[in-house]
Motif scaffolding. Structure first.
Motif, PDB file in Angstrom:
ATOM      1  N   ASP A   9     -37.446   0.111  39.478  1.00 54.77           N
ATOM      2  CA  ASP A   9     -37.183  -1.220  38.938  1.00 54.77           C
ATOM      3  C   ASP A   9     -37.839  -2.278  39.820  1.00 54.77           C
ATOM      4  OD1 ASP A   9     -35.524  -1.171  41.141  1.00 54.77           O
ATOM      5  OD2 ASP A   9     -33.682  -1.516  40.038  1.00 54.77           O
ATOM      6  N   ASN A  56     -36.688   0.979  34.709  1.00 56.64           N
ATOM      7  CA  ASN A  56     -36.158  -0.285  34.184  1.00 56.64           C
ATOM      8  C   ASN A  56     -37.263  -1.330  34.227  1.00 56.64           C
ATOM      9  OD1 ASN A  56     -33.538   0.690  33.824  1.00 56.64           O
ATOM     10  ND2 ASN A  56     -32.998   0.240  35.940  1.00 56.64           N
ATOM     11  N   THR A  57     -37.647  -1.823  33.068  1.00 60.81           N
ATOM     12  CA  THR A  57     -38.694  -2.843  33.004  1.00 60.81           C
ATOM     13  C   THR A  57     -38.174  -4.063  32.253  1.00 60.81           C
ATOM     14  OG1 THR A  57     -39.599  -1.789  31.040  1.00 60.81           O
ATOM     15  CG2 THR A  57     -40.637  -1.242  33.131  1.00 60.81           C
ATOM     16  N   PRO A  58     -37.623  -5.033  32.970  1.00 56.62           N
ATOM     17  CA  PRO A  58     -37.170  -6.250  32.307  1.00 56.62           C
ATOM     18  C   PRO A  58     -38.340  -6.979  31.654  1.00 56.62           C
ATOM     19  CG  PRO A  58     -36.927  -6.418  34.694  1.00 56.62           C
ATOM     20  CD  PRO A  58     -37.429  -5.055  34.391  1.00 56.62           C
ATOM     21  N   GLU A  59     -38.036  -7.801  30.661  1.00 61.63           N
ATOM     22  CA  GLU A  59     -39.085  -8.494  29.900  1.00 61.63           C
ATOM     23  C   GLU A  59     -40.024  -9.301  30.775  1.00 61.63           C
ATOM     24  OE1 GLU A  59     -37.816 -10.690  26.491  1.00 61.63           O
ATOM     25  OE2 GLU A  59     -36.374  -9.143  25.946  1.00 61.63           O
ATOM     26  N   ASP A  60     -39.515  -9.886  31.847  1.00 57.49           N
ATOM     27  CA  ASP A  60     -40.361 -10.738  32.689  1.00 57.49           C
ATOM     28  C   ASP A  60     -40.939 -10.002  33.892  1.00 57.49           C
ATOM     29  OD1 ASP A  60     -37.936 -10.416  33.950  1.00 57.49           O
ATOM     30  OD2 ASP A  60     -37.796 -12.489  34.633  1.00 57.49           O
TER      31      ASP A  60
END
Length: 71
Positions: A9, A56-60
Motif C-alpha cells: 500500500d 491496496n491502491t487508493p484512487e489518488d
C-alpha cells in the motif's frame, strides 16, 4: 500450515509492504513494491508458509505507467 499475508500500500505518498504490523520499504513505485512482495511471499512458501499478497491502491495513489487503453 502457517499463513502470512503481505500488504502492498501507499502511506504518505510512499509505497511499502506491511507484515504483522511492521512496514518495509520505501519502494519507488507500485511495481517495485509488488515485485518485492511477490519475492518475499515466494520465499515464505519455500519455508512452508501459505503466503498471500494484497495490493491496496487508493484512487489518488501514485501509479506509474497506468494502462488506459486495453487491447
Amino acid at each position: 500450515m502457517p499463513e502470512v499475508c503481505y500488504v502492498v500500500d501507499v502511506v504518505d505518498g510512499v509505497w511499502g509492504i506491511s507484515l504483522n504490523g511492521k512496514r518495509f520499504g520505501p519502494y519507488s513505485s507500485l511495481d517495485a513494491a509488488m515485485t518485492a512482495a511477490s519475492a518475499v511471499a515466494h520465499k515464505a512458501e519455500v519455508q512452508g508458509y501459505e503466503a498471500s499478497v494484497i495490493i491496496n491502491t487508493p484512487e489518488d495513489a501514485p501509479i506509474e505507467n497506468a494502462v488506459s487503453d486495453v487491447a
